[in-house]
Design a protein around this motif. Structure first.
Motif, PDB file in Angstrom:
ATOM      1  N   PRO A 228       0.953  -1.381  -0.120  1.00 55.35           N
ATOM      2  CA  PRO A 228       0.121  -0.138  -0.018  1.00 55.35           C
ATOM      3  C   PRO A 228       0.920   1.472  -0.124  1.00 55.35           C
ATOM      4  CG  PRO A 228       0.117  -0.918   2.249  1.00 55.35           C
ATOM      5  CD  PRO A 228       1.028  -1.767   1.320  1.00 55.35           C
ATOM      6  N   SER A 229       0.233   2.553  -0.319  1.00 58.02           N
ATOM      7  CA  SER A 229       1.080   3.603  -0.332  1.00 58.02           C
ATOM      8  C   SER A 229       0.527   4.423   0.677  1.00 58.02           C
ATOM      9  CB  SER A 229       0.632   4.346  -1.616  1.00 58.02           C
ATOM     10  OG  SER A 229      -0.488   4.429  -1.796  1.00 58.02           O
ATOM     11  N   PRO A 230       1.419   4.313   1.959  1.00 60.36           N
ATOM     12  CA  PRO A 230       1.064   4.998   3.236  1.00 60.36           C
ATOM     13  C   PRO A 230       0.543   6.493   3.126  1.00 60.36           C
ATOM     14  CG  PRO A 230       3.363   4.253   3.189  1.00 60.36           C
ATOM     15  CD  PRO A 230       2.734   3.831   1.824  1.00 60.36           C
ATOM     16  N   GLY A 231      -0.486   6.885   3.604  1.00 58.90           N
ATOM     17  CA  GLY A 231      -0.782   8.151   3.726  1.00 58.90           C
ATOM     18  C   GLY A 231      -1.256   9.021   2.382  1.00 58.90           C
ATOM     19  N   MET A 232      -1.231   8.140   1.336  1.00 62.77           N
ATOM     20  CA  MET A 232      -1.527   8.842   0.177  1.00 62.77           C
ATOM     21  C   MET A 232      -3.128   9.215  -0.021  1.00 62.77           C
ATOM     22  SD  MET A 232       1.043   9.441  -1.949  1.00 62.77           S
ATOM     23  CE  MET A 232       0.253   9.696  -3.513  1.00 62.77           C
ATOM     24  N   MET A 233      -3.787   8.231   0.500  1.00 65.02           N
ATOM     25  CA  MET A 233      -5.432   8.253   0.415  1.00 65.02           C
ATOM     26  C   MET A 233      -5.958   8.407   1.635  1.00 65.02           C
ATOM     27  SD  MET A 233      -5.874   5.950  -3.053  1.00 65.02           S
ATOM     28  CE  MET A 233      -4.041   5.373  -2.922  1.00 65.02           C
ATOM     29  N   PRO A 234      -7.098   9.055   1.652  1.00 70.43           N
ATOM     30  CA  PRO A 234      -7.741   8.936   3.137  1.00 70.43           C
ATOM     31  C   PRO A 234      -8.282   7.361   3.484  1.00 70.43           C
ATOM     32  CG  PRO A 234      -9.113   9.802   1.284  1.00 70.43           C
ATOM     33  CD  PRO A 234      -8.044   9.832   0.671  1.00 70.43           C
ATOM     34  N   ARG A 235      -8.041   7.165   4.522  1.00 70.17           N
ATOM     35  CA  ARG A 235      -8.561   5.909   5.420  1.00 70.17           C
ATOM     36  C   ARG A 235     -10.031   5.592   4.962  1.00 70.17           C
ATOM     37  NH1 ARG A 235     -10.382   3.505  10.143  1.00 70.17           N
ATOM     38  NH2 ARG A 235      -9.235   1.492  10.625  1.00 70.17           N
ATOM     39  N   HIS A 236     -10.286   4.387   4.552  1.00 70.10           N
ATOM     40  CA  HIS A 236     -11.759   4.324   4.116  1.00 70.10           C
ATOM     41  C   HIS A 236     -12.014   2.884   4.088  1.00 70.10           C
ATOM     42  CE1 HIS A 236     -15.029   7.366   4.366  1.00 70.10           C
ATOM     43  NE2 HIS A 236     -16.000   6.488   4.003  1.00 70.10           N
ATOM     44  N   TYR A 237     -13.358   2.359   4.368  1.00 67.79           N
ATOM     45  CA  TYR A 237     -13.703   1.121   4.140  1.00 67.79           C
ATOM     46  C   TYR A 237     -12.694  -0.123   4.779  1.00 67.79           C
ATOM     47  CZ  TYR A 237     -15.875   3.607   0.444  1.00 67.79           C
ATOM     48  OH  TYR A 237     -16.446   4.433  -0.429  1.00 67.79           O
ATOM     49  N   ALA A 238     -11.950   0.431   5.773  1.00 69.43           N
ATOM     50  CA  ALA A 238     -10.876  -0.502   6.450  1.00 69.43           C
ATOM     51  C   ALA A 238     -11.449  -1.109   7.551  1.00 69.43           C
ATOM     52  CB  ALA A 238      -9.733   0.466   6.755  1.00 69.43           C
ATOM     53  N   PRO A 239     -11.064  -2.377   7.351  1.00 67.37           N
ATOM     54  CA  PRO A 239     -11.194  -3.331   8.592  1.00 67.37           C
ATOM     55  C   PRO A 239     -10.083  -2.772   9.700  1.00 67.37           C
ATOM     56  CG  PRO A 239     -10.232  -4.463   6.982  1.00 67.37           C
ATOM     57  CD  PRO A 239     -10.305  -3.272   6.365  1.00 67.37           C
ATOM     58  N   SER A 240      -9.977  -3.302  10.838  1.00 64.89           N
ATOM     59  CA  SER A 240      -9.221  -3.059  12.072  1.00 64.89           C
ATOM     60  C   SER A 240      -7.702  -3.452  11.596  1.00 64.89           C
ATOM     61  CB  SER A 240      -9.827  -3.208  13.316  1.00 64.89           C
ATOM     62  OG  SER A 240      -9.908  -4.609  13.559  1.00 64.89           O
ATOM     63  N   VAL A 241      -7.847  -4.485  10.682  1.00 62.28           N
ATOM     64  CA  VAL A 241      -6.240  -5.108  10.361  1.00 62.28           C
ATOM     65  C   VAL A 241      -5.773  -4.502   9.036  1.00 62.28           C
ATOM     66  CG1 VAL A 241      -6.616  -7.082  11.681  1.00 62.28           C
ATOM     67  CG2 VAL A 241      -7.361  -7.151   9.544  1.00 62.28           C
ATOM     68  N   PRO A 242      -4.433  -4.280   8.785  1.00 59.86           N
ATOM     69  CA  PRO A 242      -3.964  -4.022   7.581  1.00 59.86           C
ATOM     70  C   PRO A 242      -4.458  -4.701   6.347  1.00 59.86           C
ATOM     71  CG  PRO A 242      -2.344  -4.476   9.019  1.00 59.86           C
ATOM     72  CD  PRO A 242      -3.509  -4.962   9.799  1.00 59.86           C
ATOM     73  N   VAL A 243      -4.580  -4.176   5.262  1.00 57.21           N
ATOM     74  CA  VAL A 243      -4.857  -4.711   4.057  1.00 57.21           C
ATOM     75  C   VAL A 243      -3.808  -4.573   3.018  1.00 57.21           C
ATOM     76  CG1 VAL A 243      -6.497  -4.831   2.161  1.00 57.21           C
ATOM     77  CG2 VAL A 243      -7.411  -4.365   4.419  1.00 57.21           C
ATOM     78  N   ILE A 244      -3.345  -5.738   2.590  1.00 53.19           N
ATOM     79  CA  ILE A 244      -2.150  -5.512   1.494  1.00 53.19           C
ATOM     80  C   ILE A 244      -2.801  -6.006   0.207  1.00 53.19           C
ATOM     81  CG2 ILE A 244      -0.018  -6.341   0.952  1.00 53.19           C
ATOM     82  CD1 ILE A 244      -0.054  -5.200   3.684  1.00 53.19           C
ATOM     83  N   LEU A 245      -2.431  -5.223  -0.822  1.00 52.50           N
ATOM     84  CA  LEU A 245      -2.998  -5.639  -2.275  1.00 52.50           C
ATOM     85  C   LEU A 245      -1.932  -6.247  -2.922  1.00 52.50           C
ATOM     86  CD1 LEU A 245      -4.430  -1.972  -3.034  1.00 52.50           C
ATOM     87  CD2 LEU A 245      -5.743  -4.308  -1.705  1.00 52.50           C
ATOM     88  N   ALA A 246      -2.525  -7.220  -3.827  1.00 57.62           N
ATOM     89  CA  ALA A 246      -1.713  -7.940  -4.916  1.00 57.62           C
ATOM     90  C   ALA A 246      -2.365  -7.740  -6.201  1.00 57.62           C
ATOM     91  CB  ALA A 246      -1.742  -9.444  -4.480  1.00 57.62           C
ATOM     92  N   ASN A 247      -1.286  -7.574  -7.186  1.00 53.88           N
ATOM     93  CA  ASN A 247      -1.933  -7.523  -8.551  1.00 53.88           C
ATOM     94  C   ASN A 247      -2.592  -8.703  -8.854  1.00 53.88           C
ATOM     95  OD1 ASN A 247      -1.351  -4.965  -9.705  1.00 53.88           O
ATOM     96  ND2 ASN A 247       0.839  -5.611 -10.100  1.00 53.88           N
ATOM     97  N   GLY A 248      -3.804  -8.426  -9.897  1.00 50.66           N
ATOM     98  CA  GLY A 248      -4.704  -9.557  -9.985  1.00 50.66           C
ATOM     99  C   GLY A 248      -4.321 -10.684 -10.820  1.00 50.66           C
ATOM    100  N   SER A 249      -3.443 -11.509 -10.157  1.00 49.73           N
ATOM    101  CA  SER A 249      -3.045 -12.825 -10.506  1.00 49.73           C
ATOM    102  C   SER A 249      -2.532 -13.546  -9.407  1.00 49.73           C
ATOM    103  CB  SER A 249      -1.957 -12.832 -11.712  1.00 49.73           C
ATOM    104  OG  SER A 249      -0.825 -12.570 -10.903  1.00 49.73           O
ATOM    105  N   THR A 250      -2.880 -15.030  -9.767  1.00 49.20           N
ATOM    106  CA  THR A 250      -2.576 -16.073  -8.619  1.00 49.20           C
ATOM    107  C   THR A 250      -0.955 -15.911  -8.334  1.00 49.20           C
ATOM    108  OG1 THR A 250      -2.636 -17.699 -10.248  1.00 49.20           O
ATOM    109  CG2 THR A 250      -3.958 -18.087  -8.487  1.00 49.20           C
TER     110      THR A 250
END
Ligand code: TXA
Ligand code: MG
Length: 354
Positions: A228-250
């Motif tokens: 994730p890019s820290p601090g770039m976007m307002p926090r929203h829709y967020a659960p209380s644990v960190p969410v890490i994104l992967a590009n869309g492939s297995t």
């Protein structure tokens, strides 16, 4: 305050429950109700004091304006200065439906609703319970998503109660919502119109009616690196644990999971929003079956449920693959990117499982 729960049939809600809930709205109280997208937290949109209670219950900052929900086009005329041709066409096609239009407002709309803006956001939800409630209340209903501010939106009454039990007068429980992500918000005061939030009506479908539309651009994120890019976007829709994104492939998903393991996470601490058709032998990971990759409607419907479910399994981190920006994939990308933007733990967690 005790929060009353009315269980109602989603197609044929009990008129007595609707009448009770509508009476609470008319008297200035707060009632959560289902729409086709997510559950909303409703108050009489024309009653400034009632609307302020929404902000208090959600702990929502006063600068964030609220959508006004209507049950017919007469209410639309009551709220917006001018029903332009474009608006009429959109109304024809998408009302009721998961589309919110931003138009210049009439003075009747209180500043509390619009956060002082000269515009108002209006939508007609496509859900029999929501429509019956608005009709019985006889007033337009201001309603943001019925979650605490910044949390994932609620797609079941249970989710609403997790965030707001004891803070609202009641909730109409009609089971899970269909679309699962919020309405598309489109600003019609701009030429060409601007999508402020991608949602239940895809950009492609809007273009069929409007021609060119622009999607408001967001700051870039470092999705490429799986971080994730820290601090770039307002926090929203967020659960209380960190969410890490992967590009869309297995393979990208496996790479991110591998990185987390090498940083010291146990498999049982890693939750994954996992496309059903990607399931292989992920021993020990906490898996939420997220629908089939490419079935964006199905994945949209399960998105917030998945985030909230994984959070309740007490995982330390959630990994999610990012869909391409087509159809409802665009809305899913938007929500996931914002959910992950609260997270700079990816760089904080080296050698440390918390
Ligand atoms: O599907 C939905 O839209 C759900 C259901 C309950 O209808 N509602 C919802 O509301 O998602 P909320 O408050 O969570 O999100 C409303 C969005 C916010 O991003 C807000 O900033 C924007 O709409 N909005 C509201 N009024 C606006 C205005 N006058 N101009 C620009 N944006 C506006
Ligand atoms: Mg919301």
């Amino acid at each position: 305050m005790e929060t009353k729960v009315w269980r109602v049939n989603p197609k044929f809600p009990d008129p007595k429950a609707i009448a009770e809930a509508a009476e609470i709205i008319r008297k200035g109280g707060l009632v959560a109700f289902p729409t086709e997208t997510v559950y909303g937290l409703g108050a009489n949109a024309l009653d400034e004091t009632a609307v302020r209670k929404i902000f208090a219950a959600k702990e929502r900052p006063a600068w964030d304006p609220i959508i006004v929900h209507i049950c017919d086009l007469a209410m639309l005329e009551q709220l917006v200065e001018d029903v332009t041709d474009k608006l009429a066409e959109l109304a024809n096609r998408f009302m009721p439906g998961p589309l919110t239009v931003v138009m210049r407002k009439k003075p009747i709309v209180p500043d509390a609703v619009t956060a002082g803006l000269p515009t108002v956001a209006v939508r007609m939800p496509n859900h029999p319970v929501a429509l019956a409630l608005i009709k019985a209340a006889g007033v337009p209903i201001a309603a943001p998503s019925a979650n605490k501010f910044g949390r994932p939106s609620p797609t079941t009454a249970e989710h609403v109660l997790q965030d707001l039990a004891g803070r609202i007068d009641g909730i109409l429980d009609a089971g899970p919502t269909q679309v699962g992500v919020e309405s598309t918000v489109i600003d019609l005061t701009k030429t060409p119109p601007v999508i402020l939030r991608p949602g239940g009506v895809s950009k492609e479908r809007l273009e069929e009616v409007l021609g060119e539309v622009i999607v408001e651009s967001r700051p870039p994120s470092d999705v490429e690196a799986g971080l994730p890019s820290p601090g770039m976007m307002p926090r929203h829709y967020a659960p209380s644990v960190p969410v890490i994104l992967a590009n869309g492939s297995t393979s990208e998903l496996e790479k991110v999971v591998g990185q987390l393991k090498s940083q010291g996470y146990e498999p049982s601490q890693i939750g994954v929003l996992m496309p059903e058709d990607w399931l292989t032998g992920e021993e020990g990971l906490v898996i939420f079956r997220w629908g089939r990759w490419g079935e964006w409607d199905e994945m949209a419907q399960k998105l917030f449920e998945g985030l909230r479910w994984l959070e309740r399994q007490k995982v330390s981190v959630i990994v999610a693959p990012l869909p391409p920006p087509v159809g409802l994939g665009l809305a899913i990308r938007d929500r996931l990117t914002k959910a992950s933007s609260s997270t700079n733990q990816a760089s904080n967690c080296q050698g440390n499982s918390r």
